[in-house]
Design an enzyme around this catalytic site. Structure first.
Site, mmCIF file in Angstrom:
data_model
loop_
_atom_site.group_PDB
_atom_site.id
_atom_site.type_symbol
_atom_site.label_atom_id
_atom_site.label_comp_id
_atom_site.label_asym_id
_atom_site.label_seq_id
_atom_site.Cartn_x
_atom_site.Cartn_y
_atom_site.Cartn_z
ATOM 1 N N LYS A 22 0.851 -1.201 0.000
ATOM 2 C CA LYS A 22 0.000 0.000 0.000
ATOM 3 C C LYS A 22 0.878 1.239 0.000
ATOM 4 C CE LYS A 22 -1.664 1.557 4.027
ATOM 5 N NZ LYS A 22 -1.320 2.945 4.380
ATOM 6 N N ASN A 23 1.859 1.277 0.890
ATOM 7 C CA ASN A 23 2.614 2.511 1.087
ATOM 8 C C ASN A 23 3.573 2.807 -0.060
ATOM 9 O OD1 ASN A 23 1.130 2.918 3.364
ATOM 10 N ND2 ASN A 23 2.693 2.168 4.782
ATOM 11 N N CYS A 116 -4.954 7.654 9.460
ATOM 12 C CA CYS A 116 -5.184 6.994 10.743
ATOM 13 C C CYS A 116 -4.995 7.954 11.913
ATOM 14 C CB CYS A 116 -4.222 5.823 10.900
ATOM 15 S SG CYS A 116 -4.656 4.440 9.832
ATOM 16 N N ARG A 121 0.574 13.763 14.299
ATOM 17 C CA ARG A 121 0.998 13.701 12.884
ATOM 18 C C ARG A 121 1.206 15.097 12.274
ATOM 19 N NH1 ARG A 121 -1.660 8.669 9.818
ATOM 20 N NH2 ARG A 121 0.481 8.380 9.102
ATOM 21 N N ASP A 306 3.845 -0.343 12.487
ATOM 22 C CA ASP A 306 2.583 -0.778 11.852
ATOM 23 C C ASP A 306 2.243 -2.222 12.167
ATOM 24 O OD1 ASP A 306 3.016 1.176 8.796
ATOM 25 O OD2 ASP A 306 2.346 1.709 10.816
ATOM 26 N N ARG A 397 -9.066 0.267 3.987
ATOM 27 C CA ARG A 397 -8.163 1.258 3.396
ATOM 28 C C ARG A 397 -6.863 0.596 2.960
ATOM 29 N NH1 ARG A 397 -6.611 5.690 7.238
ATOM 30 N NH2 ARG A 397 -5.246 6.077 5.475
HETATM 31 C C1 EPZ Z 1 4.166 6.484 6.849
HETATM 32 O O1 EPZ Z 1 3.413 7.508 7.478
HETATM 33 C C2 EPZ Z 1 3.198 5.337 6.604
HETATM 34 N N1 EPZ Z 1 2.111 5.782 5.744
HETATM 35 C C3 EPZ Z 1 2.631 4.849 7.939
HETATM 36 O O2 EPZ Z 1 1.827 3.711 7.654
HETATM 37 C C4 EPZ Z 1 3.781 4.408 8.845
HETATM 38 O O3 EPZ Z 1 3.256 4.054 10.108
HETATM 39 C C5 EPZ Z 1 4.772 5.562 9.007
HETATM 40 O O4 EPZ Z 1 5.216 6.016 7.708
HETATM 41 C C6 EPZ Z 1 5.983 5.159 9.826
HETATM 42 O O5 EPZ Z 1 6.589 4.037 9.254
HETATM 43 C C7 EPZ Z 1 2.319 5.879 4.406
HETATM 44 O O6 EPZ Z 1 3.391 5.606 3.895
HETATM 45 C C8 EPZ Z 1 1.150 6.316 3.572
HETATM 46 P P1 EPZ Z 1 6.240 9.459 9.479
HETATM 47 P P2 EPZ Z 1 4.075 8.969 7.713
HETATM 48 O O7 EPZ Z 1 6.292 10.782 8.854
HETATM 49 O O8 EPZ Z 1 4.968 9.301 6.601
HETATM 50 C C9 EPZ Z 1 6.291 12.418 13.158
HETATM 51 C C10 EPZ Z 1 -0.047 2.329 7.770
HETATM 52 O O9 EPZ Z 1 -0.582 1.724 8.704
HETATM 53 N N2 EPZ Z 1 6.357 13.489 12.156
HETATM 54 O O10 EPZ Z 1 7.383 8.522 9.318
HETATM 55 O O11 EPZ Z 1 2.981 9.907 8.042
HETATM 56 C C11 EPZ Z 1 4.940 11.723 13.143
HETATM 57 O O12 EPZ Z 1 4.008 12.434 13.932
HETATM 58 C C12 EPZ Z 1 0.419 3.747 7.960
HETATM 59 O O13 EPZ Z 1 0.157 1.838 6.631
HETATM 60 C C13 EPZ Z 1 6.564 14.796 12.579
HETATM 61 O O14 EPZ Z 1 6.699 15.068 13.777
HETATM 62 O O15 EPZ Z 1 4.924 8.693 9.026
HETATM 63 C C14 EPZ Z 1 5.262 10.372 13.725
HETATM 64 O O16 EPZ Z 1 5.265 10.468 15.123
HETATM 65 C C15 EPZ Z 1 0.120 4.275 9.357
HETATM 66 N N3 EPZ Z 1 6.607 15.783 11.646
HETATM 67 C C16 EPZ Z 1 6.681 10.100 13.219
HETATM 68 O O17 EPZ Z 1 7.204 11.380 12.804
HETATM 69 C C17 EPZ Z 1 6.458 15.519 10.301
HETATM 70 O O18 EPZ Z 1 6.522 16.462 9.495
HETATM 71 C C18 EPZ Z 1 6.751 9.151 12.036
HETATM 72 O O19 EPZ Z 1 5.914 9.677 11.026
HETATM 73 C C19 EPZ Z 1 6.242 14.186 9.891
HETATM 74 C C20 EPZ Z 1 6.204 13.185 10.829
#
Ligand code: EPZ
Length: 420
Positions: A22-23, A116, A121, A306, A397
């Site tokens: 998916k991702n 989610c 986020r 995840d 989803r």
């Molecule tokens: C991606 O989300 C995935 N989604 C998520 O999968 C996955 O859990 C996540 O990466 C971590 O591996 C997709 O690829 C569509 P992050 P993303 O930015 O990019 C903080 C699933 O179940 N952060 O790596 O949104 C954030 O709050 C989904 O398939 C900031 O603080 O995750 C989190 O605590 C759920 N500022 C941490 O970093 C930012 O600008 C990791 O988030 C961005 C993120």
């Protein structure tokens, strides 16, 4: 709204075919904007996040057509960079369109994103990275306007290895003047998949999968590309944990085993037997699993956040204790109260969730998010008795035809439209 009706307590036997990631698929769909051409995503998973992102691309002027083999995207005629607020509020990946639209058109209007409910986020790392490439970010009523006459390569250090921010910066940098170096970047397999797709379109990106990515900006990228994303490592892990929880023997096909090694290590040291062949994993869960002890989630190659809810669901029926310290998201525990409805001995203390396994009974529960919803499916499959899981839109989803694939393993699961 649709529900799953499950009669649990049955062992699972047979073969399970894992979908494409998916991702990876979502990131590649966003990246196709940069090509001003045609992309065919082979074996594209038929899940609602993909359909929603396809609708967003269509609203911008792209042509998106699904056939039996996959998804065709033609981004030549995109004429708008005003991201549609309603559609974008349904999934986090809508945010990953900002980088490519900025890189191609020099401006994009962003009204916010969704996905989610697993924490605050924020998007500060995305904004900092795009600003470093030369973007100006203006604030309007409930919107951000990113603009850049020309983006320029830069050395960027992310304050956290954010998957989405890494992808956004990579995509914007692909058409920037000069070289961009992204340090402390995410190393998830989906990042390498995105690099491979972009390089097939004429980009010059190196280092994905490690801690530093180098992007040599090019003048243009081309379409006319067919690409098959990597297998979905989170679905593979979810199915392994489901079989451990219910017992049985399942051959899981289309697995990128190197991408779930942290989980398989834990499973190998448990009561079940797993054998790994090329892209298949055979799992024989003869007896009740032991508790997994303590795991800490962390960015790849650490234990995947995840898979945290699914592991706790399996731990809820295991013999012993399982503890997960969640370090990636600040509020990924909404599923726990729903899990308690099955009689699970589970509790949250700060950023740590702990369960001591016991027999579970059927229950009525609602999915709270994608992976938390899968955890409830695992609990219902393992529980003795009838369960009903609502709000399965969250689950659909990211899991393609889950009820059909589990039925093929002998699970007693039916998807019903809920008349209420
Ligand atoms: C991606 O989300 C995935 N989604 C998520 O999968 C996955 O859990 C996540 O990466 C971590 O591996 C997709 O690829 C569509 P992050 P993303 O930015 O990019 C903080 C699933 O179940 N952060 O790596 O949104 C954030 O709050 C989904 O398939 C900031 O603080 O995750 C989190 O605590 C759920 N500022 C941490 O970093 C930012 O600008 C990791 O988030 C961005 C993120």
């Amino acid at each position: 709204m649709a529900v799953y009706e499950i009669n649990g307590g049955k062992k699972l036997y047979g073969e399970y075919a894992v979908q494409r990631s998916k991702n990876s698929t979502l990131a590649i769909m966003c990246a196709s904007v940069l090509t001003r051409g045609e992309t065919f995503i082979d074996s594209c998973p038929d899940i609602s996040d993909v359909n929603t992102l396809g609708a967003i691309l269509t609203s911008l002027g792209a042509r998106v057509v699904r056939d039996s083999r996959g998804l065709f995207i033609d981004t030549r005629n995109i004429y708008s960079t005003n991201l549609p607020e309603g559609l974008c509020s349904r999934l986090r990946a809508s945010l990953f369109l900002v980088g490519p639209l900025l890189g191609r058109f020099g401006n994009v209007t962003f009204h916010g994103t969704g996905g989610c409910s697993i924490g605050s986020r924020p998007i500060d790392i995305h904004i900092d990275g795009l600003k470093a490439l030369g973007a100006a970010v203006g604030e309007g009523d409930d919107k951000l306007i990113f603009s850049a006459a020309a983006t320029k390569g830069e050395k960027i250090t992310l304050k956290f290895p954010s998957v989405g921010a890494t992808e956004n910066v990579m995509m914007c940098a692909a058409l920037s003047d000069g070289t961009t170096v992204i340090e402390n970047c995410a190393a998830e397999p989906e990042i390498k998949d995105l690099q491979d797709y972009l390089n097939l379109c004429g980009a010059k990106i190196f280092g994905a999968g490690g801690g530093t990515i180098t992007v040599e900006g090019v003048k243009k990228l081309h379409g006319g590309v067919e690409y098959c994303p990597i297998p979905d490592r989170i679905e593979s892990g979810s199915v392994l944990l489901a079989v451990m929880a219910t017992g049985g023997e399942v051959l899981i096909n289309n697995v990128a085993r190197e991408n779930i090694s942290k989980l398989t290590e834990k499973i190998i040291n448990n009561t079940c037997k797993i054998t790994v062949y090329n892209d298949k994993i055979y799992i024989h869960a003869k007896e009740r699993p032991n508790g997994f002890g303590t795991l800490v989630t962390s960015p790849y190659p650490g234990f995947a956040t995840d898979l945290h809810p699914q592991l706790i669901a399996c731990g809820a029926v295991a013999d012993g204790e399982t503890i997960v310290k969640e370090t990636v998201f600040d509020c990924r525990f909404k599923y726990v109260d729903e899990l308690k409805r099955f009689g699970a001995d589970v509790c949250v203390d700060g950023q740590t969730v702990r369960t001591v396994g016991r027999e579970l009974h059927g229950a009525a529960a609602d999915a709270t998010d994608l992976r938390g919803g899968m955890a409830l499916v695992i609990a219902a499959l393992a529980a003795k008795g009838a369960s009903r899981i609502g709000e399965i839109r969250h689950i659909e989803r990211g899991y393609e035809n889950l009820h059909k694939k589990l039925s093929l393993l002998g699970a007693d699961i039916v998807r019903r439209e809920d008349e209420t």
